[in-house]
Motif scaffolding. Structure first.
Motif, PDB file in Angstrom:
ATOM      1  N   GLU A   1       0.774  -1.131   0.180  1.00 55.95           N
ATOM      2  CA  GLU A   1       0.156   0.100   0.010  1.00 55.95           C
ATOM      3  C   GLU A   1       0.799   1.331   0.169  1.00 55.95           C
ATOM      4  O   GLU A   1       0.582   2.228  -0.381  1.00 55.95           O
ATOM      5  CB  GLU A   1      -1.154   0.084   1.201  1.00 55.95           C
TER       6      GLU A   1
ATOM      7  N   ASP B   1       0.713   3.801  -2.984  1.00 52.39           N
ATOM      8  CA  ASP B   1      -0.314   4.827  -3.051  1.00 52.39           C
ATOM      9  C   ASP B   1      -0.366   6.138  -2.259  1.00 52.39           C
ATOM     10  O   ASP B   1      -1.317   7.114  -2.173  1.00 52.39           O
ATOM     11  CB  ASP B   1      -1.718   4.170  -2.985  1.00 52.39           C
ATOM     12  N   ARG B   2       0.835   6.177  -1.613  1.00 51.42           N
ATOM     13  CA  ARG B   2       0.911   7.321  -0.511  1.00 51.42           C
ATOM     14  C   ARG B   2       1.435   8.509  -1.131  1.00 51.42           C
ATOM     15  O   ARG B   2       2.049   8.617  -2.151  1.00 51.42           O
ATOM     16  CB  ARG B   2       1.844   6.873   0.543  1.00 51.42           C
TER      17      ARG B   2
END
Length: 324
Positions: free
Chosen positions: A259, A262-263
């Motif tokens: 994840e 997507d930061r």
């Protein structure tokens, strides 16, 4: 890239490192691997005694190959053993050489094995690799660190994912738990550094930098999905840069799922030549293939070597849409 010439196993050399990682490569495991390989072809075994032995054995395997089929070198050990074997295969290779790598996990991270076979048992990998030529034979990309003249097999990293190797030395645990604890410990005290990343001549990141990862295999230390879109034989290096938008302490759980890409402040690109720098002139903390590199410079260049290494691994998956 699939490779169909010489599509049968001529013979097999098992190179085993009894001191790999925290998983003991026992005589029983070596016998099991040799017996499994013997179902498909002739087998010899070489046990390493120290650094450099695996590289020398692999180089000799290439040099002495005489048949029309594919000589297979089986690396039994961790990612460090695999790196040594690949260095030997590449040093001994010439035009048209037909020597392929097959990895059996016996180390701590075993990320190289996971990049080739996922979570399948090694017994299935051996049977598929040796029994399914030519479908299982692919020519995978490697990379080279230009300033160090060093081959990169699995991937390379700067910043936090390199610091973890230093931090893990102080953790009184073993195996993957040690690597996980080392990453969490390093993240808790890590200060982003002023950096710059250039891909094929274009600057894609400049400023505070938490980590840069380049590769290669999707996973590092087995469980961390650092480069979730990477393809092993597309002729491109995936590059992930985590900038100041992510607190270092948030990085370990994000890497478990991928994840982090997507930061805010994260750059994910592909390219053929990558320059990683510290812009303050201090030494760049850098690792490749799970080994911390003793380097006093602030700039390194990583170049793709497309289709350089014949490897027995899972057939190529469908290619995703990719944006460079």
């Amino acid at each position: 890239m699939a490779d169909t010439a010489g599509a049968y196993p001529e013979d097999c050399l098992v190179i085993a490192n009894p001191a790999a990682g925290t998983v003991t490569v026992t005589g029983e495991l070596v016998r099991e691997v040799a017996d499994r390989c013997a179902r498909h072809t002739r087998v010899t075994v070489s046990l390493t005694d120290g650094p450099g032995d695996a590289e020398r054995a692999a180089r000799e395997a290439v040099r002495t190959r005489t048949g029309d089929g594919t000589r297979v070198v089986v690396a039994v050990g961790g990612d460090g053993t695999v790196l040594e074997v690949v260095n030997g295969l590449m040093a001994g290779a010439g035009p048209g050489e037909r020597t392929a790598l097959l990895v059996v996990p016996g180390g701590t991270g075993n990320s190289g094995y996971r990049s080739h076979w996922g979570t399948r048992p090694w017994q299935e990998a051996v049977d598929t690799g040796l029994g399914a030529l030519p479908a299982a034979l692919r020519r995978l990309d490697l990379a080279r660190v230009r300033e160090l003249d060093a081959l990169v097999v699995l991937g390379a990293g700067a910043g936090l994912t390199a610091e973890v190797l230093r931090s893990a030395r102080e953790v009184p645990l073993r195996g993957r738990a040690r690597l996980q604890a080392g990453l969490e410990r390093a993240a808790s005290v890590f200060t982003p550094y002023p950096g710059r990343v250039t891909i094929d001549g274009a600057v894609v990141h400049k400023g505070e930098t938490v980590l840069v990862n380049i590769g290669g295999g999707r996973h590092r230390a087995w469980q961390y999905l650092v480069l979730p879109h990477s393809v092993l034989d597309d002729g491109l290096l995936d590059v992930c840069v985590v900038g100041a938008g992510t607190d270092p302490v948030d990085v370990p759980p994000l890497l478990l799922t991928g994840e982090h890409v997507d930061r805010t402040g994260v750059v994910y690109r592909t390219g053929r030549s990558i320059v990683v720098e510290r812009t303050d002139g201090l030494p760049l903390c850098f690792e490749h293939d799970g080994e911390l590199v003793p380097y006093e410079g602030s700039r390194l260049t990583i170049d793709i070597l497309p289709g350089a290494l014949p490897v027995l691994c899972e057939p190529a998956p469908a290619r995703p849409e990719r944006t460079r």
